[in-house]
Design a protein around this motif. Structure first.
Motif, short mmCIF file in Angstrom:
data_model
loop_
_atom_site.label_atom_id
_atom_site.label_comp_id
_atom_site.label_asym_id
_atom_site.label_seq_id
_atom_site.Cartn_x
_atom_site.Cartn_y
_atom_site.Cartn_z
N VAL A 173 0.65 -1.10 -0.09
CA VAL A 173 0.37 0.19 0.16
C VAL A 173 0.56 0.96 0.05
O VAL A 173 1.89 1.27 0.05
CB VAL A 173 -0.74 -0.24 1.24
N GLU A 174 0.37 2.67 0.12
CA GLU A 174 0.86 3.77 0.00
C GLU A 174 2.43 4.15 0.76
O GLU A 174 3.08 4.67 0.66
CB GLU A 174 0.34 5.07 -0.04
N ASN A 175 2.10 3.65 1.79
CA ASN A 175 2.70 3.59 2.97
C ASN A 175 3.61 2.61 3.50
O ASN A 175 4.24 2.26 4.78
CB ASN A 175 1.78 3.70 4.54
N LYS A 176 3.88 2.15 2.53
CA LYS A 176 5.23 0.79 1.92
C LYS A 176 4.35 -0.60 3.26
O LYS A 176 5.56 -0.88 3.05
CB LYS A 176 6.17 1.35 2.45
N LYS A 177 3.18 -0.28 3.56
CA LYS A 177 3.24 -1.62 4.02
C LYS A 177 2.52 -3.16 3.68
O LYS A 177 1.82 -2.77 2.75
CB LYS A 177 2.03 -1.67 5.16
N VAL A 178 2.44 -4.52 4.34
CA VAL A 178 2.53 -5.43 3.65
C VAL A 178 1.32 -5.90 3.29
O VAL A 178 0.20 -6.15 4.17
CB VAL A 178 3.10 -6.81 4.10
N ILE A 179 0.83 -6.26 2.29
CA ILE A 179 -0.50 -6.92 2.13
C ILE A 179 -0.57 -8.22 1.65
O ILE A 179 0.04 -8.62 0.32
CB ILE A 179 -1.67 -6.29 0.92
N VAL A 180 -0.17 -9.35 2.51
CA VAL A 180 -0.29 -10.59 1.90
C VAL A 180 -1.40 -11.34 1.50
O VAL A 180 -2.94 -10.61 1.87
CB VAL A 180 -0.41 -11.17 3.67
N ASP A 181 -1.07 -12.23 0.60
CA ASP A 181 -1.85 -12.62 -0.73
C ASP A 181 -2.20 -13.89 -0.01
O ASP A 181 -1.47 -14.84 -0.37
CB ASP A 181 -1.03 -12.43 -2.18
N GLU A 182 -4.02 -14.03 0.50
CA GLU A 182 -4.01 -15.08 1.40
C GLU A 182 -4.21 -16.56 0.72
O GLU A 182 -3.85 -17.60 1.17
CB GLU A 182 -5.04 -14.89 2.08
N LYS A 183 -4.93 -15.70 -0.87
CA LYS A 183 -5.32 -17.27 -1.73
C LYS A 183 -3.38 -18.24 -2.08
O LYS A 183 -3.53 -19.04 -2.28
CB LYS A 183 -5.66 -16.24 -3.13
N TYR A 184 -2.60 -16.89 -2.20
CA TYR A 184 -1.41 -17.46 -2.56
C TYR A 184 -1.03 -18.06 -1.44
O TYR A 184 -0.26 -19.55 -1.66
CB TYR A 184 -0.65 -16.29 -3.44
#
Length: 222
Positions: free
Chosen positions: A6-17
């Motif tokens: 996201v814009e503030n560099k935080k990780v968004i985990v891909d749950e499906k993967y």
């Protein structure tokens, strides 16, 4: 598979993967079963000594302590530990919440009056966590993964924080070997999510070796 940001560099985990990493999850589970089973056998003398120490300090109190934690997908399970606090510790928590020394949805207090003398030692060397090998053998936990939170902690989680619960919790993890209680809640979440996104068998083995060194050279555990 690279993590989304996201814009503030935080990780968004891909749950499906994460749920489709079948080979990694199979190997990880196989290693967990073998290692936890051997660990329970090899460490049985340590279990015996710690049990004697706990009983010597408080003959009437139990040796083990179980607590409901939330695992993968917020599924509740009973997590086992050596008892490191006085018997009625949970009842006294409410009065201590105002003295919490970490920000966020987690309670930590360096001089917690509920901790026994034996408890202080086994916590410092992470020996109180050894019974969680049984949780690993059962399948509630993995050897390596995010710390399993309490239900009351998750009630205060943001959607971002809940990404920690996409994978199975662990006995040890990147947070535990990176300063532990010297790292605040937000830092713990970032470490856990970065672990999830970069996890592989060799990374797990590296964390396990670092965990063993902490038993002899404690970091921020209390």
């Amino acid at each position: 598979m690279e993590s989304k940001m996201v814009e503030n560099k935080k990780v968004i985990v891909d749950e499906k993967y994460q749920n489709q990493r079948y080979v990694y999850r199979f190997i990880k589970r196989f290693v967990d079963i073998i290692t936890s089973g051997l660990g329970l056998i090899i460490l049985s003398p340590v279990f015996f000594i710690v049990s004697l120490a706990i009983k010597a300090e408080d003959p009437r109190g139990p040796i083990f302590y179980s607590q409901t934690r939330l695992g993968k997908g917020q599924r509740p399970f009973k997590m086992f530990k050596f008892r490191s606090m006085i018997v009625d510790a949970d009842k006294k928590l409410e009065k201590l919440l105002k003295d919490n020394e970490v920000d966020g949805a987690m309670f930590k207090m360096k001089e917690d009056p509920r901790i026994t003398r034996v408890g202080k030692f086994i916590r410092k060397h992470s020996l109180d966590e050894l019974p969680q090998l049984l949780n690993v053998l059962i399948g509630d936990m993995a050897l390596v993964g995010p710390r399993p939170p309490l239900e009351r902690e998750v009630a205060d989680y943001s959607d971002y924080d809940k990404q920690r619960l996409i994978v199975k919790p662990g006995c040890t993890g990147l947070w535990q070997v990176s300063g532990r209680n010297d790292v605040d809640f937000e830092g713990m979440v970032e470490l856990d999510l970065n672990y999830i996104e970069n996890s592989n068998i060799f990374y797990d083995i590296g964390i396990l070796f670092r965990t063993v060194t902490i038993i002899f050279r404690p970091n921020g555990a209390y």
